[in-house]
Motif scaffolding. Structure first.
Motif, PDB file in Angstrom:
ATOM      1  N   ALA A 268       0.830  -1.210   0.000  1.00 60.33           N
ATOM      2  CA  ALA A 268       0.000   0.000   0.000  1.00 60.33           C
ATOM      3  C   ALA A 268       0.864   1.258   0.000  1.00 60.33           C
ATOM      4  N   LEU A 269       1.918   1.254   0.814  1.00 61.03           N
ATOM      5  CA  LEU A 269       2.826   2.406   0.862  1.00 61.03           C
ATOM      6  C   LEU A 269       3.548   2.600  -0.466  1.00 61.03           C
ATOM      7  N   ALA A 270       3.959   1.486  -1.092  1.00 62.26           N
ATOM      8  CA  ALA A 270       4.644   1.574  -2.386  1.00 62.26           C
ATOM      9  C   ALA A 270       3.726   2.175  -3.447  1.00 62.26           C
ATOM     10  N   GLY A 271       2.481   1.708  -3.492  1.00 63.75           N
ATOM     11  CA  GLY A 271       1.516   2.252  -4.446  1.00 63.75           C
ATOM     12  C   GLY A 271       1.276   3.736  -4.224  1.00 63.75           C
ATOM     13  N   MET A 272       1.176   4.120  -2.971  1.00 65.23           N
ATOM     14  CA  MET A 272       0.951   5.526  -2.626  1.00 65.23           C
ATOM     15  C   MET A 272       2.133   6.392  -3.065  1.00 65.23           C
ATOM     16  N   VAL A 273       3.342   5.904  -2.829  1.00 66.86           N
ATOM     17  CA  VAL A 273       4.546   6.664  -3.188  1.00 66.86           C
ATOM     18  C   VAL A 273       4.658   6.813  -4.709  1.00 66.86           C
ATOM     19  N   ILE A 274       4.363   5.745  -5.453  1.00 66.25           N
ATOM     20  CA  ILE A 274       4.432   5.798  -6.920  1.00 66.25           C
ATOM     21  C   ILE A 274       3.471   6.855  -7.461  1.00 66.25           C
ATOM     22  N   ILE A 275       2.234   6.844  -6.973  1.00 67.53           N
ATOM     23  CA  ILE A 275       1.228   7.804  -7.446  1.00 67.53           C
ATOM     24  C   ILE A 275       1.631   9.224  -7.067  1.00 67.53           C
ATOM     25  N   LEU A 276       2.144   9.419  -5.855  1.00 66.86           N
ATOM     26  CA  LEU A 276       2.604  10.741  -5.435  1.00 66.86           C
ATOM     27  C   LEU A 276       3.741  11.241  -6.322  1.00 66.86           C
ATOM     28  N   CYS A 277       4.678  10.361  -6.637  1.00 68.86           N
ATOM     29  CA  CYS A 277       5.813  10.747  -7.483  1.00 68.86           C
ATOM     30  C   CYS A 277       5.349  11.153  -8.880  1.00 68.86           C
ATOM     31  N   LEU A 278       4.437  10.370  -9.478  1.00 68.72           N
ATOM     32  CA  LEU A 278       3.921  10.711 -10.798  1.00 68.72           C
ATOM     33  C   LEU A 278       3.208  12.067 -10.771  1.00 68.72           C
ATOM     34  N   ASN A 279       2.433  12.301  -9.713  1.00 68.42           N
ATOM     35  CA  ASN A 279       1.726  13.574  -9.596  1.00 68.42           C
ATOM     36  C   ASN A 279       2.701  14.746  -9.466  1.00 68.42           C
ATOM     37  N   VAL A 280       3.757  14.554  -8.663  1.00 65.97           N
ATOM     38  CA  VAL A 280       4.750  15.614  -8.462  1.00 65.97           C
ATOM     39  C   VAL A 280       5.471  15.911  -9.778  1.00 65.97           C
ATOM     40  N   ILE A 281       5.852  14.856 -10.523  1.00 64.51           N
ATOM     41  CA  ILE A 281       6.537  15.041 -11.804  1.00 64.51           C
ATOM     42  C   ILE A 281       5.652  15.806 -12.773  1.00 64.51           C
ATOM     43  N   LEU A 282       4.356  15.449 -12.814  1.00 69.82           N
ATOM     44  CA  LEU A 282       3.433  16.150 -13.713  1.00 69.82           C
ATOM     45  C   LEU A 282       3.278  17.618 -13.312  1.00 69.82           C
ATOM     46  N   LEU A 283       3.219  17.887 -12.022  1.00 69.05           N
ATOM     47  CA  LEU A 283       3.112  19.279 -11.562  1.00 69.05           C
ATOM     48  C   LEU A 283       4.369  20.071 -11.930  1.00 69.05           C
ATOM     49  N   LEU A 284       5.537  19.468 -11.728  1.00 71.38           N
ATOM     50  CA  LEU A 284       6.781  20.149 -12.073  1.00 71.38           C
ATOM     51  C   LEU A 284       6.836  20.453 -13.562  1.00 71.38           C
ATOM     52  N   ASP A 285       6.410  19.481 -14.385  1.00 70.36           N
ATOM     53  CA  ASP A 285       6.409  19.696 -15.830  1.00 70.36           C
ATOM     54  C   ASP A 285       5.423  20.800 -16.210  1.00 70.36           C
ATOM     55  N   THR A 286       4.264  20.837 -15.542  1.00 70.67           N
ATOM     56  CA  THR A 286       3.256  21.862 -15.825  1.00 70.67           C
ATOM     57  C   THR A 286       3.805  23.262 -15.571  1.00 70.67           C
ATOM     58  N   PHE A 287       4.634  23.396 -14.528  1.00 67.67           N
ATOM     59  CA  PHE A 287       5.187  24.699 -14.176  1.00 67.67           C
ATOM     60  C   PHE A 287       6.539  24.978 -14.849  1.00 67.67           C
ATOM     61  N   GLY A 288       6.881  24.143 -15.854  1.00 68.96           N
ATOM     62  CA  GLY A 288       8.055  24.422 -16.673  1.00 68.96           C
ATOM     63  C   GLY A 288       9.378  23.967 -16.094  1.00 68.96           C
ATOM     64  N   VAL A 289       9.355  23.147 -15.059  1.00 67.15           N
ATOM     65  CA  VAL A 289      10.603  22.634 -14.491  1.00 67.15           C
ATOM     66  C   VAL A 289      11.098  21.485 -15.380  1.00 67.15           C
ATOM     67  N   PRO A 290      12.324  21.582 -15.921  1.00 69.21           N
ATOM     68  CA  PRO A 290      12.817  20.518 -16.815  1.00 69.21           C
ATOM     69  C   PRO A 290      13.003  19.203 -16.076  1.00 69.21           C
ATOM     70  N   ILE A 291      12.545  18.129 -16.697  1.00 69.84           N
ATOM     71  CA  ILE A 291      12.629  16.800 -16.093  1.00 69.84           C
ATOM     72  C   ILE A 291      13.374  15.889 -17.060  1.00 69.84           C
ATOM     73  N   PRO A 292      14.455  15.265 -16.634  1.00 71.73           N
ATOM     74  CA  PRO A 292      15.216  14.366 -17.517  1.00 71.73           C
ATOM     75  C   PRO A 292      14.341  13.250 -18.053  1.00 71.73           C
ATOM     76  N   GLY A 293      14.444  12.991 -19.349  1.00 72.58           N
ATOM     77  CA  GLY A 293      13.688  11.903 -19.957  1.00 72.58           C
ATOM     78  C   GLY A 293      12.381  12.328 -20.582  1.00 72.58           C
ATOM     79  N   LEU A 294      11.899  13.548 -20.247  1.00 61.50           N
ATOM     80  CA  LEU A 294      10.675  14.055 -20.846  1.00 61.50           C
ATOM     81  C   LEU A 294      11.009  15.170 -21.831  1.00 61.50           C
ATOM     82  N   VAL A 295      10.393  15.105 -23.015  1.00 58.14           N
ATOM     83  CA  VAL A 295      10.622  16.120 -24.038  1.00 58.14           C
ATOM     84  C   VAL A 295       9.686  17.299 -23.778  1.00 58.14           C
TER      85      VAL A 295
END
Length: 295
Positions: A268-295
């Motif tokens: 349960a904790l692993a699933g929660m962490v994965i979803i949180l990480c994906l959400n954080v990455i999407l938020l960072l990308d939305t605000f223009g923060v460069p993320i390695p591996g994403l164009v």
């Protein structure tokens, strides 16, 4: 039929389905189960009709990739649409109203059935989502990058794959619209009543739950984008009930002998962490923060 008229028809059909709640939980379960089975069957047929590259599809299932920000947005949306936060509340509420357990033995039996039901339901939902992605890729990816809307997809299927493919796509859309509307409205009416200290008539709760969808359409918003981003919002909202669920279900003072074991806790904790990480990455990308591996 204009979209707003179609929504009105869906609202009436949804309300009609929810009237079966007065006859217990079984009729509603059978109706929703039949609609989900229809969706799954339609996409099985679609994948038979479409020229699927099964080798590449199998490779993509075991070797994930995230080529760009759009793929990330769709991935987060799929998580939100599969593990819906409101469904967590709904499932818990429905379980309480099923068969009252008289002792711990009956509670264990109910819990075992509930666990299997959750696993099967999520497996089917995940399989349907994968079938949608595979079918869309097979039909439109090669030479049809302009197909980005549901309306365009439905019109393009007949010349590409024939009338049968378009017909099954229509049935799957109608079944998914009605089933998701029914489940979403049930969840809305249950959550709304749970968060207030007074009684709200059930017809008012259902109306309030349905109203935002009509507002979105009347505002002239792009419906496909609204659908994707609403699922992304569901994914953003998901960690809140997940954190609460993990905290409550591992607490022996609350759960007693039914508290989570160590393996369930870790999963349960692993699933929660994965979803949180994906959400954080999407938020960072939305605000223009460069993320390695994403164009």
């Amino acid at each position: 039929m204009p979209l707003i008229s179609g929504m009105a028809v869906t609202a009436v059909v949804t309300y009609g389905i929810l009237l079966f709640e007065g006859r217990g939980f079984r009729p509603i379960e059978l109706i929703i189960g039949a609609l989900v089975a229809a969706i799954g069957l339609c996409y099985v047929v679609e994948m038979v009709i479409a020229p699927v590259a099964w080798g590449e599809a199998a490779l993509g299932m075991v070797v994930p990739s995230m080529p760009d920000a759009t793929a990330l947005t769709i991935s987060v949306g799929i998580i939100g649409a599969t593990v819906m936060p409101h469904a967590l509340y709904l499932h818990s509420g429905l379980m309480q109203n099923r068969v009252p357990a008289r002792d711990d033995g009956e509670r264990r039996k109910l819990l075992r059935f509930s666990n299997w039901e959750c696993v099967i339901a999520l497996a089917v939902a995940g399989a349907v989502n994968m079938a949608m992605v595979i079918m869309a890729s097979a039909a439109f990816h090669a030479g049809h990058p302009d197909v980005a809307e549901i309306e365009t997809a439905s019109h393009s299927l007949t010349p590409l794959l024939g009338g049968a493919a378009a017909g099954f796509f229509l049935v799957s859309l109608m079944a998914s619209g009605i089933s998701s509307s029914a489940v979403g409205t049930m969840a809305g009416q249950m959550i709304m009543q749970g968060f207030v200290g007074f009684h709200i008539p059930i017809w008012v709760r259902r109306l309030v739950t349905m109203l935002p969808a009509f507002v979105v359409v009347l505002m002239g918003v792009n419906t496909t984008e609204a659908l994707v981003y609403s699922q992304v919002v569901l994914s953003f909202a998901l960690p809140i009930p997940m954190i609460a669920l993990v905290m409550f279900t591992r607490n022996r003072a609350i759960m007693g002998d039914f508290a989570n074991g160590r393996l369930v806790d870790i999963a349960a904790l692993a699933g929660m962490v994965i979803i949180l990480c994906l959400n954080v990455i999407l938020l960072l990308d939305t605000f223009g923060v460069p993320i390695p591996g994403l164009v």
